[in-house]
Enzyme design. Structure first.
Site, PDB file in Angstrom:
ATOM      1  N   ARG A   1      48.996  32.360  32.929  1.00  0.00           N
ATOM      2  CA  ARG A   1      48.590  32.726  34.282  1.00  0.00           C
ATOM      3  C   ARG A   1      49.385  31.941  35.301  1.00  0.00           C
ATOM      4  O   ARG A   1      49.858  30.850  35.023  1.00  0.00           O
ATOM      5  CB  ARG A   1      47.099  32.450  34.473  1.00  0.00           C
ATOM      6  CG  ARG A   1      46.251  33.366  33.623  1.00  0.00           C
ATOM      7  CD  ARG A   1      44.823  33.167  33.905  1.00  0.00           C
ATOM      8  NE  ARG A   1      44.597  33.219  35.345  1.00  0.00           N
ATOM      9  CZ  ARG A   1      43.433  33.444  35.901  1.00  0.00           C
ATOM     10  NH1 ARG A   1      42.381  33.624  35.162  1.00  0.00           N
ATOM     11  NH2 ARG A   1      43.301  33.481  37.206  1.00  0.00           N
TER      12      ARG A   1
ATOM     13  N   ARG B   1      62.604  42.621  38.007  1.00  0.00           N
ATOM     14  CA  ARG B   1      63.668  43.489  37.491  1.00  0.00           C
ATOM     15  C   ARG B   1      65.067  42.960  37.800  1.00  0.00           C
ATOM     16  O   ARG B   1      66.036  43.352  37.183  1.00  0.00           O
ATOM     17  CB  ARG B   1      63.531  44.899  38.062  1.00  0.00           C
ATOM     18  CG  ARG B   1      62.238  45.573  37.698  1.00  0.00           C
ATOM     19  CD  ARG B   1      62.257  46.073  36.263  1.00  0.00           C
ATOM     20  NE  ARG B   1      61.009  46.762  35.960  1.00  0.00           N
ATOM     21  CZ  ARG B   1      60.150  46.345  35.046  1.00  0.00           C
ATOM     22  NH1 ARG B   1      60.395  45.271  34.341  1.00  0.00           N
ATOM     23  NH2 ARG B   1      59.050  47.006  34.817  1.00  0.00           N
TER      24      ARG B   1
ATOM     25  N   CYS C   1      52.131  46.412  38.673  1.00  0.00           N
ATOM     26  CA  CYS C   1      51.648  45.769  39.898  1.00  0.00           C
ATOM     27  C   CYS C   1      50.364  46.463  40.343  1.00  0.00           C
ATOM     28  O   CYS C   1      50.227  47.672  40.178  1.00  0.00           O
ATOM     29  CB  CYS C   1      52.663  45.900  41.021  1.00  0.00           C
ATOM     30  SG  CYS C   1      54.202  45.041  40.769  1.00  0.00           S
TER      31      CYS C   1
ATOM     32  N   GLU D   1      44.581  43.361  44.420  1.00  0.00           N
ATOM     33  CA  GLU D   1      43.329  42.677  44.072  1.00  0.00           C
ATOM     34  C   GLU D   1      42.149  43.252  44.853  1.00  0.00           C
ATOM     35  O   GLU D   1      42.334  43.872  45.901  1.00  0.00           O
ATOM     36  CB  GLU D   1      43.451  41.188  44.401  1.00  0.00           C
ATOM     37  CG  GLU D   1      44.516  40.514  43.604  1.00  0.00           C
ATOM     38  CD  GLU D   1      44.061  39.220  42.977  1.00  0.00           C
ATOM     39  OE1 GLU D   1      42.957  38.747  43.258  1.00  0.00           O
ATOM     40  OE2 GLU D   1      44.851  38.689  42.198  1.00  0.00           O
TER      41      GLU D   1
ATOM     42  N   ARG E   1      49.590  36.952  42.064  1.00  0.00           N
ATOM     43  CA  ARG E   1      49.105  36.386  40.798  1.00  0.00           C
ATOM     44  C   ARG E   1      49.774  37.078  39.620  1.00  0.00           C
ATOM     45  O   ARG E   1      50.045  38.268  39.657  1.00  0.00           O
ATOM     46  CB  ARG E   1      47.592  36.543  40.679  1.00  0.00           C
ATOM     47  CG  ARG E   1      46.858  35.789  41.753  1.00  0.00           C
ATOM     48  CD  ARG E   1      45.375  35.966  41.608  1.00  0.00           C
ATOM     49  NE  ARG E   1      44.752  35.512  42.839  1.00  0.00           N
ATOM     50  CZ  ARG E   1      43.485  35.247  42.978  1.00  0.00           C
ATOM     51  NH1 ARG E   1      42.670  35.406  41.974  1.00  0.00           N
ATOM     52  NH2 ARG E   1      43.001  34.843  44.124  1.00  0.00           N
TER      53      ARG E   1
ATOM     54  N   TYR F   1      50.680  27.201  39.206  1.00  0.00           N
ATOM     55  CA  TYR F   1      50.113  27.558  40.505  1.00  0.00           C
ATOM     56  C   TYR F   1      50.892  26.808  41.575  1.00  0.00           C
ATOM     57  O   TYR F   1      51.017  25.585  41.508  1.00  0.00           O
ATOM     58  CB  TYR F   1      48.620  27.196  40.560  1.00  0.00           C
ATOM     59  CG  TYR F   1      47.812  28.058  39.630  1.00  0.00           C
ATOM     60  CD1 TYR F   1      47.183  29.196  40.104  1.00  0.00           C
ATOM     61  CD2 TYR F   1      47.716  27.760  38.276  1.00  0.00           C
ATOM     62  CE1 TYR F   1      46.461  30.024  39.238  1.00  0.00           C
ATOM     63  CE2 TYR F   1      47.004  28.578  37.411  1.00  0.00           C
ATOM     64  CZ  TYR F   1      46.379  29.701  37.901  1.00  0.00           C
ATOM     65  OH  TYR F   1      45.685  30.512  37.059  1.00  0.00           O
TER      66      TYR F   1
ATOM     67  N   ARG G   1      43.014  26.953  40.897  1.00  0.00           N
ATOM     68  CA  ARG G   1      42.739  26.302  39.612  1.00  0.00           C
ATOM     69  C   ARG G   1      43.024  24.802  39.699  1.00  0.00           C
ATOM     70  O   ARG G   1      43.956  24.292  39.084  1.00  0.00           O
ATOM     71  CB  ARG G   1      43.583  26.931  38.506  1.00  0.00           C
ATOM     72  CG  ARG G   1      43.215  28.347  38.124  1.00  0.00           C
ATOM     73  CD  ARG G   1      41.787  28.509  37.611  1.00  0.00           C
ATOM     74  NE  ARG G   1      41.464  27.659  36.479  1.00  0.00           N
ATOM     75  CZ  ARG G   1      41.516  28.042  35.196  1.00  0.00           C
ATOM     76  NH1 ARG G   1      41.869  29.264  34.907  1.00  0.00           N
ATOM     77  NH2 ARG G   1      41.201  27.195  34.235  1.00  0.00           N
TER      78      ARG G   1
END
Length: 124
Positions: A7, A63, A75, A78, A90, A108, A116
């Site tokens: 992540r 790409r 893609c 959210e 993210r 992050y 996080r």
């Protein structure tokens, strides 16, 4: 060998094409370096953006990285939860690896460190 998730997230300063592509590229390169992954090891790659980022598809930046042209990538936007971190990109990469889940390095950057603090040591 197992499929493991990596992540990551980054915030960008504004909703601009250059900022979205640069932020995506920066985060991808940090994750590649931290986990020493090759595109052939990636099973799938999900990128989400907050509702305030619509100037470019982050996939364009992926790409442009040599060898990453054929990585299965999607893609999406959210859920716009009130109070969520704005201007955020993210990642979730699923990779084939011999590493354990605890050996995977999640990345992050910028204000996304607040998402996080347990992984980044950021003060919330």
């Amino acid at each position: 060998m197992a499929v493991r998730g990596i992540r990551g997230a980054i915030t960008v300063p504004r909703n601009g094409e250059e900022e979205i592509l640069q932020g995506t590229s920066e985060l991808l390169h940090e994750i590649i370096a931290a986990n020493q992954i090759q595109p052939e090891e990636v099973c799938s790659f999900l990128i989400t953006v907050t509702h305030d980022l619509d100037a470019a598809f982050p996939a364009r930046a992926v790409r442009q990285v040599p060898g990453w042209e054929m990585v299965p990538l999607m893609c999406s936007q959210e859920i716009p939860v009130p109070g969520s971190l704005p201007l955020c990109i993210r990642f979730l990469l699923q990779v084939n690896t011999d590493k354990t889940q605890s050996e995977m390095v999640h990345v992050y950057l910028n204000d996304a460190k607040k998402l996080r603090p347990d992984l980044t040591g950021a003060d919330v």
